[in-house]
Design a protein around this motif. Structure first.
Motif, PDB file in Angstrom:
ATOM      1  N   LEU A 243     -41.116  -4.604 -16.611  1.00  0.00           N
ATOM      2  CA  LEU A 243     -42.544  -4.705 -16.908  1.00  0.00           C
ATOM      3  C   LEU A 243     -42.755  -5.716 -18.029  1.00  0.00           C
ATOM      4  O   LEU A 243     -42.262  -5.533 -19.138  1.00  0.00           O
ATOM      5  N   PRO A 244     -43.476  -6.788 -17.772  1.00  0.00           N
ATOM      6  CA  PRO A 244     -43.506  -7.920 -18.709  1.00  0.00           C
ATOM      7  C   PRO A 244     -44.172  -7.653 -20.049  1.00  0.00           C
ATOM      8  O   PRO A 244     -43.743  -8.201 -21.061  1.00  0.00           O
ATOM      9  N   ALA A 245     -45.204  -6.846 -20.096  1.00  0.00           N
ATOM     10  CA  ALA A 245     -45.953  -6.689 -21.342  1.00  0.00           C
ATOM     11  C   ALA A 245     -45.651  -5.363 -22.031  1.00  0.00           C
ATOM     12  O   ALA A 245     -46.430  -4.887 -22.848  1.00  0.00           O
ATOM     13  N   VAL A 246     -44.503  -4.768 -21.726  1.00  0.00           N
ATOM     14  CA  VAL A 246     -44.174  -3.417 -22.179  1.00  0.00           C
ATOM     15  C   VAL A 246     -42.905  -3.461 -23.024  1.00  0.00           C
ATOM     16  O   VAL A 246     -42.047  -4.334 -22.832  1.00  0.00           O
ATOM     17  N   ALA A 247     -42.785  -2.507 -23.966  1.00  0.00           N
ATOM     18  CA  ALA A 247     -41.584  -2.420 -24.805  1.00  0.00           C
ATOM     19  C   ALA A 247     -40.808  -1.136 -24.469  1.00  0.00           C
ATOM     20  O   ALA A 247     -40.907  -0.617 -23.358  1.00  0.00           O
ATOM     21  N   GLY A 248     -40.064  -0.625 -25.434  1.00  0.00           N
ATOM     22  CA  GLY A 248     -39.149   0.467 -25.158  1.00  0.00           C
ATOM     23  C   GLY A 248     -39.782   1.836 -24.996  1.00  0.00           C
ATOM     24  O   GLY A 248     -39.143   2.763 -24.516  1.00  0.00           O
ATOM     25  N   SER A 249     -41.046   1.987 -25.375  1.00  0.00           N
ATOM     26  CA  SER A 249     -41.713   3.290 -25.316  1.00  0.00           C
ATOM     27  C   SER A 249     -42.350   3.569 -23.962  1.00  0.00           C
ATOM     28  O   SER A 249     -43.195   4.460 -23.849  1.00  0.00           O
ATOM     29  N   LEU A 250     -41.928   2.864 -22.925  1.00  0.00           N
ATOM     30  CA  LEU A 250     -42.623   2.972 -21.639  1.00  0.00           C
ATOM     31  C   LEU A 250     -42.492   4.344 -20.991  1.00  0.00           C
ATOM     32  O   LEU A 250     -43.235   4.657 -20.054  1.00  0.00           O
ATOM     33  N   LEU A 251     -41.554   5.201 -21.447  1.00  0.00           N
ATOM     34  CA  LEU A 251     -41.498   6.554 -20.912  1.00  0.00           C
ATOM     35  C   LEU A 251     -42.837   7.249 -21.118  1.00  0.00           C
ATOM     36  O   LEU A 251     -43.241   8.072 -20.292  1.00  0.00           O
ATOM     37  N   TRP A 252     -43.524   6.937 -22.204  1.00  0.00           N
ATOM     38  CA  TRP A 252     -44.806   7.568 -22.508  1.00  0.00           C
ATOM     39  C   TRP A 252     -45.982   6.695 -22.092  1.00  0.00           C
ATOM     40  O   TRP A 252     -47.005   7.223 -21.668  1.00  0.00           O
ATOM     41  N   THR A 253     -45.859   5.396 -22.165  1.00  0.00           N
ATOM     42  CA  THR A 253     -46.989   4.542 -21.776  1.00  0.00           C
ATOM     43  C   THR A 253     -47.112   4.405 -20.268  1.00  0.00           C
ATOM     44  O   THR A 253     -48.194   4.104 -19.761  1.00  0.00           O
ATOM     45  N   HIS A 254     -46.017   4.646 -19.525  1.00  0.00           N
ATOM     46  CA  HIS A 254     -46.033   4.503 -18.063  1.00  0.00           C
ATOM     47  C   HIS A 254     -45.432   5.738 -17.388  1.00  0.00           C
ATOM     48  O   HIS A 254     -44.748   5.647 -16.375  1.00  0.00           O
ATOM     49  N   ALA A 255     -45.724   6.904 -17.962  1.00  0.00           N
ATOM     50  CA  ALA A 255     -45.145   8.149 -17.452  1.00  0.00           C
ATOM     51  C   ALA A 255     -45.507   8.399 -15.994  1.00  0.00           C
ATOM     52  O   ALA A 255     -44.661   8.829 -15.194  1.00  0.00           O
ATOM     53  N   GLU A 256     -46.751   8.145 -15.624  1.00  0.00           N
ATOM     54  CA  GLU A 256     -47.169   8.461 -14.254  1.00  0.00           C
ATOM     55  C   GLU A 256     -46.413   7.620 -13.240  1.00  0.00           C
ATOM     56  O   GLU A 256     -45.953   8.136 -12.209  1.00  0.00           O
ATOM     57  N   ALA A 257     -46.235   6.330 -13.514  1.00  0.00           N
ATOM     58  CA  ALA A 257     -45.503   5.464 -12.583  1.00  0.00           C
ATOM     59  C   ALA A 257     -44.054   5.926 -12.440  1.00  0.00           C
ATOM     60  O   ALA A 257     -43.510   5.966 -11.333  1.00  0.00           O
ATOM     61  N   VAL A 258     -43.426   6.267 -13.564  1.00  0.00           N
ATOM     62  CA  VAL A 258     -42.032   6.715 -13.529  1.00  0.00           C
ATOM     63  C   VAL A 258     -41.894   7.982 -12.700  1.00  0.00           C
ATOM     64  O   VAL A 258     -41.029   8.091 -11.819  1.00  0.00           O
ATOM     65  N   LEU A 259     -42.752   8.968 -12.951  1.00  0.00           N
ATOM     66  CA  LEU A 259     -42.629  10.256 -12.281  1.00  0.00           C
ATOM     67  C   LEU A 259     -42.998  10.169 -10.805  1.00  0.00           C
ATOM     68  O   LEU A 259     -42.307  10.736  -9.945  1.00  0.00           O
ATOM     69  N   ARG A 260     -44.083   9.477 -10.486  1.00  0.00           N
ATOM     70  CA  ARG A 260     -44.487   9.386  -9.081  1.00  0.00           C
ATOM     71  C   ARG A 260     -43.442   8.635  -8.255  1.00  0.00           C
ATOM     72  O   ARG A 260     -43.154   9.013  -7.118  1.00  0.00           O
ATOM     73  N   THR A 261     -42.881   7.585  -8.814  1.00  0.00           N
ATOM     74  CA  THR A 261     -41.844   6.830  -8.100  1.00  0.00           C
ATOM     75  C   THR A 261     -40.613   7.695  -7.885  1.00  0.00           C
ATOM     76  O   THR A 261     -40.003   7.693  -6.805  1.00  0.00           O
ATOM     77  N   LEU A 262     -40.250   8.464  -8.912  1.00  0.00           N
ATOM     78  CA  LEU A 262     -39.056   9.293  -8.821  1.00  0.00           C
ATOM     79  C   LEU A 262     -39.200  10.377  -7.754  1.00  0.00           C
ATOM     80  O   LEU A 262     -38.344  10.526  -6.882  1.00  0.00           O
TER      81      LEU A 262
ATOM     82  N   GLU B 142     -43.969  -4.113 -32.512  1.00  0.00           N
ATOM     83  CA  GLU B 142     -45.266  -3.524 -32.828  1.00  0.00           C
ATOM     84  C   GLU B 142     -45.789  -2.649 -31.697  1.00  0.00           C
ATOM     85  O   GLU B 142     -46.409  -1.600 -31.939  1.00  0.00           O
ATOM     86  N   ALA B 143     -45.545  -3.035 -30.441  1.00  0.00           N
ATOM     87  CA  ALA B 143     -46.022  -2.230 -29.309  1.00  0.00           C
ATOM     88  C   ALA B 143     -45.434  -0.825 -29.345  1.00  0.00           C
ATOM     89  O   ALA B 143     -46.118   0.150 -28.997  1.00  0.00           O
ATOM     90  N   ASP B 144     -44.184  -0.700 -29.765  1.00  0.00           N
ATOM     91  CA  ASP B 144     -43.568   0.619 -29.863  1.00  0.00           C
ATOM     92  C   ASP B 144     -44.011   1.361 -31.118  1.00  0.00           C
ATOM     93  O   ASP B 144     -44.246   2.575 -31.077  1.00  0.00           O
ATOM     94  N   ARG B 145     -44.120   0.662 -32.231  1.00  0.00           N
ATOM     95  CA  ARG B 145     -44.563   1.336 -33.465  1.00  0.00           C
ATOM     96  C   ARG B 145     -45.937   1.954 -33.286  1.00  0.00           C
ATOM     97  O   ARG B 145     -46.223   3.032 -33.819  1.00  0.00           O
ATOM     98  N   ALA B 146     -46.807   1.288 -32.523  1.00  0.00           N
ATOM     99  CA  ALA B 146     -48.144   1.821 -32.296  1.00  0.00           C
ATOM    100  C   ALA B 146     -48.091   3.159 -31.564  1.00  0.00           C
ATOM    101  O   ALA B 146     -48.903   4.053 -31.810  1.00  0.00           O
ATOM    102  N   VAL B 147     -47.110   3.304 -30.665  1.00  0.00           N
ATOM    103  CA  VAL B 147     -46.929   4.575 -29.952  1.00  0.00           C
ATOM    104  C   VAL B 147     -46.294   5.609 -30.870  1.00  0.00           C
ATOM    105  O   VAL B 147     -46.781   6.736 -31.003  1.00  0.00           O
TER     106      VAL B 147
END
Length: 287
Positions: free
Chosen positions: A263-282, A178-183
């Motif tokens: 990330l414990p409360a996250v599903a497969g769509s984290l590229l979009w839900t956590h974009a800033e963390a991914v990009l800043r870390t990279l 459901e977490a991914d379907r919502a996205v």
């Protein structure tokens, strides 16, 4: 989700062209995006982040998908050669790469071939044909891996017969948590996702089928040879059977430079839900 700032195609040495889309400043820190299965350059991420962080995000269509010319029989090694030319032609200084879902082995191939200074795998497909996953794949995925091992040409033809944008969209929305379907079904995102899928199949299903063969086969590189920083991002609620079966745990052990972010409360769509963390870390690795 934002429209690309720039669209174009780059001609390769053999005359083929690679299609790409860009977001962010043209003189920004280059980040190459390897999109997921059955999508194309149109589906970016971090639209609200790239400008403020000075990132030039470049999403590249793999051969046979979207705006990139076909390359029958292509491999992960030939993909790296294509991107080597793209980097040189477009003067992409010290690029890094992101691989989402089935784009992960393509991004890791760039790292293994020394083409990027850092790599991020996000909800990535692992080396599913590796013996370490012999007993952990779902029956459907195991059948796909076995089919590629037995007769890759026949498997590719089978994947092509299945490959349709509508079919894969239905599969994504019915099997995702459901977490991914919502996205994915949020109206603006769904429009962008469906457009990217439609363009991916605009030539034929052959590009998708070849991608799937490469994703289900052994990798032509050793992850232990990756010498640049590698961030592996997974959501603990991710239920996709074609992502890493152990959410990147064993892959992180194989790549000497890897850092695993679970990330414990996250599903497969984290590229979009956590974009800033991914990009800043990279980009912190290359600045």
């Amino acid at each position: 989700m934002r429209e690309p700032a720039r669209l174009g195609r780059t001609q390769l040495l053999d005359g083929r062209r690679l299609g790409w889309a860009e977001w962010g400043p043209a003189d920004g820190t280059p980040v190459l995006l390897c999109p997921g299965a059955a999508t194309s350059r149109w589906l970016g991420f971090g639209g609200g982040v790239v400008d403020s962080t000075g990132i030039r995000l470049i999403s590249v269509d793999r051969p046979g998908l979207g705006a990139s010319d076909p390359a029958p029989g292509r491999t992960l090694t030939s993909w790296a050669a294509d991107i080597r030319h793209l980097i040189q032609d477009r003067a992409l200084r010290a690029p890094s790469a992101v691989g989402f879902s089935q784009g992960a082995p393509f991004a890791l191939a760039l790292a293994a071939n020394g083409l990027v200074n850092a790599v991020a795998v996000v909800s990535g497909s692992d080396e599913l044909a590796h013996p370490r996953f012999t007993y952990t794949l779902t029956p459907q995925v195991r059948d796909m891996v076995d089919a590629v091992a037995a007769d890759p040409d026949a498997a590719e033809a089978s994947f092509a017969s299945f490959g349709r944008a509508d079919t894969l969209w239905d599969l994504i929305t019915t099997t995702s948590p459901e977490a991914d379907r919502a996205v994915y079904t949020e109206p603006v995102f769904q429009h962008a996702f469906r457009r990217a899928m439609d363009e991916a199949f605009s030539q034929s299903p052959a590009g998708y089928a070849r991608d799937t063969v490469l994703a289900m086969d052994r990798w032509p590189f050793d992850p232990a040879d990756i010498a640049v920083p590698a961030d592996l991002w997974y959501g603990q609620q991710d239920t996709s059977p074609v992502h890493s079966p152990d959410l990147g745990e064993s892959l992180a052990q194989m790549i000497p430079t890897a850092t695993r972010h679970l990330l414990p409360a996250v599903a497969g769509s984290l590229l979009w839900t956590h974009a800033e963390a991914v990009l800043r870390t990279l980009v912190a690795h290359v600045r």
